[in-house]
Design a protein around this motif. Structure first.
Motif, PDB file in Angstrom:
ATOM      1  N   ARG A   1       0.845  -1.185   0.000  1.00  0.00           N
ATOM      2  CA  ARG A   1       0.000   0.000   0.000  1.00  0.00           C
ATOM      3  C   ARG A   1       0.891   1.250   0.000  1.00  0.00           C
ATOM      4  O   ARG A   1       1.995   1.236   0.566  1.00  0.00           O
ATOM      5  N   HIS A   2       0.375   2.317  -0.634  1.00  0.00           N
ATOM      6  CA  HIS A   2       1.089   3.588  -0.689  1.00  0.00           C
ATOM      7  C   HIS A   2       0.283   4.673   0.027  1.00  0.00           C
ATOM      8  O   HIS A   2      -0.908   4.497   0.297  1.00  0.00           O
ATOM      9  N   ALA A   3       0.931   5.781   0.307  1.00  0.00           N
ATOM     10  CA  ALA A   3       0.288   6.838   1.087  1.00  0.00           C
ATOM     11  C   ALA A   3      -0.867   7.494   0.332  1.00  0.00           C
ATOM     12  O   ALA A   3      -1.854   7.933   0.942  1.00  0.00           O
ATOM     13  N   GLY A   4      -0.769   7.586  -0.988  1.00  0.00           N
ATOM     14  CA  GLY A   4      -1.814   8.279  -1.733  1.00  0.00           C
ATOM     15  C   GLY A   4      -1.758   9.782  -1.507  1.00  0.00           C
ATOM     16  O   GLY A   4      -0.747  10.330  -1.060  1.00  0.00           O
ATOM     17  N   ARG A   5      -2.860  10.457  -1.760  1.00  0.00           N
ATOM     18  CA  ARG A   5      -2.844  11.916  -1.759  1.00  0.00           C
ATOM     19  C   ARG A   5      -3.288  12.559  -0.452  1.00  0.00           C
ATOM     20  O   ARG A   5      -3.092  13.762  -0.261  1.00  0.00           O
ATOM     21  N   VAL A   6      -3.910  11.802   0.451  1.00  0.00           N
ATOM     22  CA  VAL A   6      -4.596  12.461   1.565  1.00  0.00           C
ATOM     23  C   VAL A   6      -3.661  13.248   2.479  1.00  0.00           C
ATOM     24  O   VAL A   6      -4.058  14.272   3.043  1.00  0.00           O
ATOM     25  N   LEU A   7      -2.420  12.796   2.633  1.00  0.00           N
ATOM     26  CA  LEU A   7      -1.507  13.507   3.536  1.00  0.00           C
ATOM     27  C   LEU A   7      -0.314  14.112   2.802  1.00  0.00           C
ATOM     28  O   LEU A   7       0.724  14.374   3.402  1.00  0.00           O
ATOM     29  N   GLU A   8      -0.467  14.353   1.499  1.00  0.00           N
ATOM     30  CA  GLU A   8       0.638  14.965   0.746  1.00  0.00           C
ATOM     31  C   GLU A   8       0.993  16.344   1.299  1.00  0.00           C
ATOM     32  O   GLU A   8       2.151  16.757   1.251  1.00  0.00           O
ATOM     33  N   ASN A   9       0.000  17.046   1.840  1.00  0.00           N
ATOM     34  CA  ASN A   9       0.245  18.379   2.402  1.00  0.00           C
ATOM     35  C   ASN A   9       0.237  18.382   3.922  1.00  0.00           C
ATOM     36  O   ASN A   9       0.294  19.445   4.538  1.00  0.00           O
ATOM     37  N   GLY A  10       0.168  17.161   4.515  1.00  0.00           N
ATOM     38  CA  GLY A  10       0.125  17.082   5.967  1.00  0.00           C
ATOM     39  C   GLY A  10      -1.193  17.629   6.511  1.00  0.00           C
ATOM     40  O   GLY A  10      -2.168  17.820   5.780  1.00  0.00           O
ATOM     41  N   VAL A  11      -1.211  17.887   7.820  1.00  0.00           N
ATOM     42  CA  VAL A  11      -2.380  18.486   8.484  1.00  0.00           C
ATOM     43  C   VAL A  11      -1.912  19.711   9.248  1.00  0.00           C
ATOM     44  O   VAL A  11      -1.024  19.621  10.100  1.00  0.00           O
ATOM     45  N   THR A  12      -2.498  20.869   8.914  1.00  0.00           N
ATOM     46  CA  THR A  12      -2.121  22.128   9.562  1.00  0.00           C
ATOM     47  C   THR A  12      -3.336  22.736  10.246  1.00  0.00           C
ATOM     48  O   THR A  12      -4.422  22.810   9.649  1.00  0.00           O
ATOM     49  N   ILE A  13      -3.152  23.166  11.492  1.00  0.00           N
ATOM     50  CA  ILE A  13      -4.209  23.838  12.240  1.00  0.00           C
ATOM     51  C   ILE A  13      -3.849  25.314  12.374  1.00  0.00           C
ATOM     52  O   ILE A  13      -2.756  25.646  12.868  1.00  0.00           O
ATOM     53  N   PRO A  14      -4.719  26.200  11.886  1.00  0.00           N
ATOM     54  CA  PRO A  14      -4.428  27.645  11.986  1.00  0.00           C
ATOM     55  C   PRO A  14      -4.117  28.052  13.428  1.00  0.00           C
ATOM     56  O   PRO A  14      -4.838  27.688  14.365  1.00  0.00           O
TER      57      PRO A  14
ATOM     58  N   VAL B   1       0.634  17.205  11.515  1.00  0.00           N
ATOM     59  CA  VAL B   1       0.997  15.953  10.845  1.00  0.00           C
ATOM     60  C   VAL B   1       1.863  16.316   9.649  1.00  0.00           C
ATOM     61  O   VAL B   1       1.452  17.087   8.787  1.00  0.00           O
ATOM     62  N   ALA B   2       3.085  15.796   9.609  1.00  0.00           N
ATOM     63  CA  ALA B   2       4.009  16.119   8.531  1.00  0.00           C
ATOM     64  C   ALA B   2       3.518  15.546   7.204  1.00  0.00           C
ATOM     65  O   ALA B   2       2.856  14.513   7.177  1.00  0.00           O
ATOM     66  N   PRO B   3       3.840  16.209   6.085  1.00  0.00           N
ATOM     67  CA  PRO B   3       3.445  15.699   4.773  1.00  0.00           C
ATOM     68  C   PRO B   3       4.044  14.323   4.492  1.00  0.00           C
ATOM     69  O   PRO B   3       5.173  14.029   4.902  1.00  0.00           O
ATOM     70  N   VAL B   4       3.273  13.495   3.798  1.00  0.00           N
ATOM     71  CA  VAL B   4       3.729  12.159   3.398  1.00  0.00           C
ATOM     72  C   VAL B   4       3.586  12.063   1.880  1.00  0.00           C
ATOM     73  O   VAL B   4       2.466  12.117   1.364  1.00  0.00           O
TER      74      VAL B   4
END
Length: 438
Positions: free
Chosen positions: A186-199, A205-208
């Motif tokens: 399995r591969h990471a796909g697109r969901v976390l390519e930009n990580g998770v940022t909270i204003p 969550v770092a980009p994958v």
């Protein structure tokens, strides 16, 4: 270690969802059987391939018989995207989730030999496959954490004996050795390519990168089982059969690695379900015969999933798969002493009602089959068979494996974690078989 267990849990969950469906079960054991949609296959005994279904049917042979078959399968599974997790946002394009030919073509071989020792006893050996699957998505597929590559191959070696009790009743018993190989990527796909940022907080969550392998697991194992059968002959023109094949456990031992996980030993036990089948055959005239089968597969025996890293229980989950039935009806027409024609139709129930996956998006199916046997000489013949399988269009909903592992405190940020797809699979199966009697 918590991250390792978490990713292993996601990997095994995906693997099991992909495996336990009716499409994981292979009926493609012969060309003669394919031509009649395997209707009556446990009792017709027109060649040695009957050994794949019923050891007791060896009592119907008065000469040694050999069959060698190859079946070409083109599953034709196509996937279309409907909706994606919230993290993809406005830049999501459903066309990114469209992929045709998810399940690649395959060739399924089989070989059978039956030897009647005398009027009472016969023995036989068989090599075929009762279970198998493969699906493969591009490495940069947007839903990579639930797509990727899923590959399972099994080979069943069987030795059987039959005993004729009287003119009406024959019994058979077989022992099975099953070898299986499994691979899951399995591969990471697109969901976390930009990580998770909270204003106001920053990146939590770092980009994958999408091509990152989050799961790579492979293993193999031997399993053992048995099968029994009964044939009851009313007379030469009418007979019935009842068979049972036991459950076989494959405990895949191999290596696991993935996102943030060093390669380590891992194991997964998968139960190949028990199968029971009832078949009938009726010679109505000198040229016409009809035959039928009802097959029951005990998928509900899969109650719980357990995976281990070393001796540590890494994952345990209750499951709920449903038992399935397969109904088949066929007809045979003897044109002359050299040519036999067959027709068949069958209905296959899906086991994956609540647990569909885009790796094997199982559905109810209708089989439309035709075939023929051409007699080359007194001892040699060739079988041809073809089936078109019409699968229902189904909706598949799966939670993204990476997002499922995020802390619950991020639920308000992440929102929807599900992928939604539509799937269709209309298969074409073609088989050829050589038969010889001695």
């Amino acid at each position: 270690m918590r991250l390792q267990k978490s990713i292993l849990a996601a990997a095994i969950t995906l693997a099991t969802f992909n495996s336990y469906s009716a499409s994981f079960q292979l009926n493609e054991t012969s060309a003669s059987g394919l031509g009649r949609a395997f209707a009556g296959d446990a009792v017709i005994a027109d060649d040695a391939a009957v050994l794949a279904r019923n050891p007791a049917a060896m009592a119907l042979f008065d000469k040694a018989a050999f069959s060698l078959a190859a079946t070409y399968v083109d599953p034709g599974v196509n996937i279309k995207g409907i909706d994606a997790p919230d993290l993809l946002g406005a830049d999501y394009d459903a066309s990114e989730l469209k992929q045709d030919g998810v399940v690649p073509t395959a060739i399924v071989p089989a070989m059978y030999f039956i030897n009647p020792v005398n009027d009472t006893f016969a023995y036989g050996v068989a090599f075929n496959s009762n279970f198998g699957l493969k699906s493969e998505y591009d490495n940069d597929y947007a839903a990579g954490s639930i797509g990727g590559k899923t590959d399972l191959k099994t080979i069943n070696a069987n030795i059987s004996g039959s005993y004729r009790i009287n003119e009406q009743l024959s019994l058979g018993l077989g022992l099975n050795v099953v070898y299986g190989e499994a691979e899951l990527i399995r591969h990471a796909g697109r969901v976390l390519e930009n990580g998770v940022t909270i204003p106001g907080v920053g990146t939590v969550v770092a980009p994958v990168p999408g091509r990152t392998e989050i799961v790579n697991m492979a293993g193999d194992d031997f399993g053992y089982g048995w099968n029994i059968g009964v044939v009851y002959e009313i007379n030469k023109s009418h007979r019935f059969a009842l068979t049972y094949r036991s459950e076989v456990e494959l405990a895949f031992d191999g290596e696991f690695s993935g996102l943030g996980v060093q390669e380590q030993a891992a194991s997964l036990s998968v139960d190949m379900p028990a199968i029971a089948e009832f078949s009938g055959f009726h010679q109505l005239t000198e040229q016409w015969a009809t035959h039928y089968s009802i097959m029951y597969t005990q998928w509900s025996s899969f109650e719980k999933l357990e995976a281990f890293t070393g001796d540590t229980l890494a994952f345990e989950k209750e499951e709920n798969f449903e038992d399935t039935y397969r109904f088949a009806l066929g007809a045979t027409y003897d044109v002359n002493q050299d040519l036999v024609l067959r027709l068949g139709i069958a209905f296959d129930q899906s086991a994956a009602v609540d647990y569909r996956s885009i790796s094997i998006p199982d559905s109810d199916r209708l089989w439309y089959s035709a075939g023929a046997t051409y007699q080359l000489d007194n001892n040699d013949s060739i079988d041809f068979g073809v089936s078109y399988i019409n699968g229902d269009n189904v909706i598949v909903t799966e939670e993204d494996a990476l997002l499922a592992q995020l802390p619950s405190s991020l639920d308000g940020v992440v929102g929807n974690k599900d992928w939604n797809f539509s799937s269709e699979g209309n298969a074409l199966i073609i088989a050829i078989q050589y038969n010889k009697t001695f």
